[in-house]
Design a protein around this motif. Structure first.
Motif, mmCIF file in Angstrom:
data_model
loop_
_atom_site.group_PDB
_atom_site.id
_atom_site.type_symbol
_atom_site.label_atom_id
_atom_site.label_comp_id
_atom_site.label_asym_id
_atom_site.label_seq_id
_atom_site.Cartn_x
_atom_site.Cartn_y
_atom_site.Cartn_z
ATOM 1 N N ALA A 145 46.976 8.301 9.556
ATOM 2 C CA ALA A 145 47.071 9.161 10.732
ATOM 3 C C ALA A 145 47.024 10.630 10.338
ATOM 4 O O ALA A 145 46.455 11.455 11.060
ATOM 5 C CB ALA A 145 48.349 8.856 11.506
ATOM 6 N N GLU A 146 47.594 10.966 9.186
ATOM 7 C CA GLU A 146 47.603 12.362 8.743
ATOM 8 C C GLU A 146 46.224 12.831 8.281
ATOM 9 O O GLU A 146 45.981 14.029 8.196
ATOM 10 C CB GLU A 146 48.627 12.563 7.626
ATOM 11 C CG GLU A 146 50.057 12.466 8.111
ATOM 12 C CD GLU A 146 50.368 13.454 9.225
ATOM 13 O OE1 GLU A 146 50.048 14.652 9.073
ATOM 14 O OE2 GLU A 146 50.911 13.021 10.259
ATOM 15 N N THR A 198 49.987 9.775 21.895
ATOM 16 C CA THR A 198 49.981 8.321 22.024
ATOM 17 C C THR A 198 48.895 7.704 21.141
ATOM 18 O O THR A 198 49.119 6.690 20.476
ATOM 19 C CB THR A 198 49.767 7.918 23.498
ATOM 20 O OG1 THR A 198 50.776 8.539 24.287
ATOM 21 C CG2 THR A 198 49.801 6.427 23.688
ATOM 22 N N ILE A 199 47.744 8.338 21.110
ATOM 23 C CA ILE A 199 46.651 7.857 20.259
ATOM 24 C C ILE A 199 47.066 7.919 18.789
ATOM 25 O O ILE A 199 46.878 6.961 18.032
ATOM 26 C CB ILE A 199 45.370 8.674 20.504
ATOM 27 C CG1 ILE A 199 44.820 8.363 21.887
ATOM 28 C CG2 ILE A 199 44.329 8.400 19.429
ATOM 29 C CD1 ILE A 199 43.729 9.302 22.333
ATOM 30 N N LEU A 202 46.600 -0.549 22.945
ATOM 31 C CA LEU A 202 46.158 0.562 22.096
ATOM 32 C C LEU A 202 46.000 0.130 20.639
ATOM 33 O O LEU A 202 45.041 0.506 19.969
ATOM 34 C CB LEU A 202 47.140 1.733 22.193
ATOM 35 C CG LEU A 202 47.093 2.511 23.502
ATOM 36 C CD1 LEU A 202 48.248 3.494 23.571
ATOM 37 C CD2 LEU A 202 45.770 3.229 23.656
ATOM 38 N N ARG A 203 46.928 -0.668 20.150
ATOM 39 C CA ARG A 203 46.819 -1.133 18.762
ATOM 40 C C ARG A 203 45.597 -2.029 18.580
ATOM 41 O O ARG A 203 44.946 -1.983 17.535
ATOM 42 C CB ARG A 203 48.092 -1.842 18.332
ATOM 43 C CG ARG A 203 49.239 -0.826 18.120
ATOM 44 C CD ARG A 203 50.457 -1.457 17.622
ATOM 45 N NE ARG A 203 50.250 -1.901 16.241
ATOM 46 C CZ ARG A 203 51.234 -2.192 15.431
ATOM 47 N NH1 ARG A 203 52.481 -2.102 15.834
ATOM 48 N NH2 ARG A 203 50.990 -2.593 14.204
ATOM 49 N N SER A 204 45.268 -2.855 19.585
ATOM 50 C CA SER A 204 44.075 -3.696 19.473
ATOM 51 C C SER A 204 42.813 -2.838 19.406
ATOM 52 O O SER A 204 41.864 -3.170 18.695
ATOM 53 C CB SER A 204 43.986 -4.684 20.636
ATOM 54 O OG SER A 204 43.668 -4.019 21.844
ATOM 55 N N ILE A 205 42.821 -1.716 20.120
ATOM 56 C CA ILE A 205 41.681 -0.788 20.053
ATOM 57 C C ILE A 205 41.630 -0.123 18.679
ATOM 58 O O ILE A 205 40.565 0.010 18.073
ATOM 59 C CB ILE A 205 41.781 0.261 21.177
ATOM 60 C CG1 ILE A 205 41.536 -0.412 22.531
ATOM 61 C CG2 ILE A 205 40.786 1.392 20.957
ATOM 62 C CD1 ILE A 205 41.811 0.480 23.715
#
Length: 171
Positions: free
Chosen positions: A82-83, A68-69, A125-128
């Motif tokens: 992300a990779e 999820t992260i 989560l996106r705001s974090i």
């Protein structure tokens, strides 16, 4: 030519279907490798299989949280960013941070979260992730290999027997 051996019925075992299933197998194996190496799912059970199963289930739950992260990072910063994240550094940060959050954040602050929809959780989560300093969690980049030093002793010989060196036969 690639040949597949499968136990799927012939009507359902087209080459494309079998190849897709095989490709998914490697994804699962990569997940189990990540669980074992980064999230520590292999517990020394000392002969208690239920403890091993419980440890594995906890690691799977942690893997879902980790996925999820990573999805939040992909959603906010893109797939390429992300990779570049190190599984080890992210897991280590989570391990360190959870202790402080247990002390600093009161239990009441977490109470509304189980009632959130997937969209609300994703937005949170996106705001974090917008505020995260991801450069702290990048994979280590390996520098260039140092050249192997040239042999100075016994340079003309390909092999030097250690036993003969010890006995003094070869000098």
């Amino acid at each position: 030519m690639i040949e597949w051996l499968t136990n799927r019925p012939a009507r359902a075992a087209t080459a494309a279907v079998v190849a897709k299933l095989y490709q998914g197998r490697w994804t699962v194996e990569a997940l189990f490798h990540r669980l074992t190496m980064v999230l520590g799912c292999e517990v020394d059970t000392r002969g208690y299989p239920p403890a091993a199963l419980f440890g594995f289930c906890v690691a799977l739950a942690a893997s879902n949280a980790y996925a999820t992260i990573r999805a939040a990072v992909r959603g906010e910063h893109g797939h390429e960013t992300a990779e570049t994240l190190s599984d080890f550094y992210v897991a280590a940060e989570l391990e360190r941070t959870v202790e402080g959050m247990n002390v600093a954040v009161p239990d009441e602050a977490w109470e509304p979260i189980p009632g959130w929809t997937a969209e609300e959780m994703g937005a949170w989560l996106r705001s974090i992730m917008r505020q995260a300093r991801l450069e702290r969690y990048e994979k280590a980049k390996r520098g260039p290999k140092k050249p192997k030093p040239r042999r100075t002793r016994f340079a003309a010989k390909k092999h030097v027997a250690t036993s003969r060196l010890i006995s003094g036969e070869q000098t």
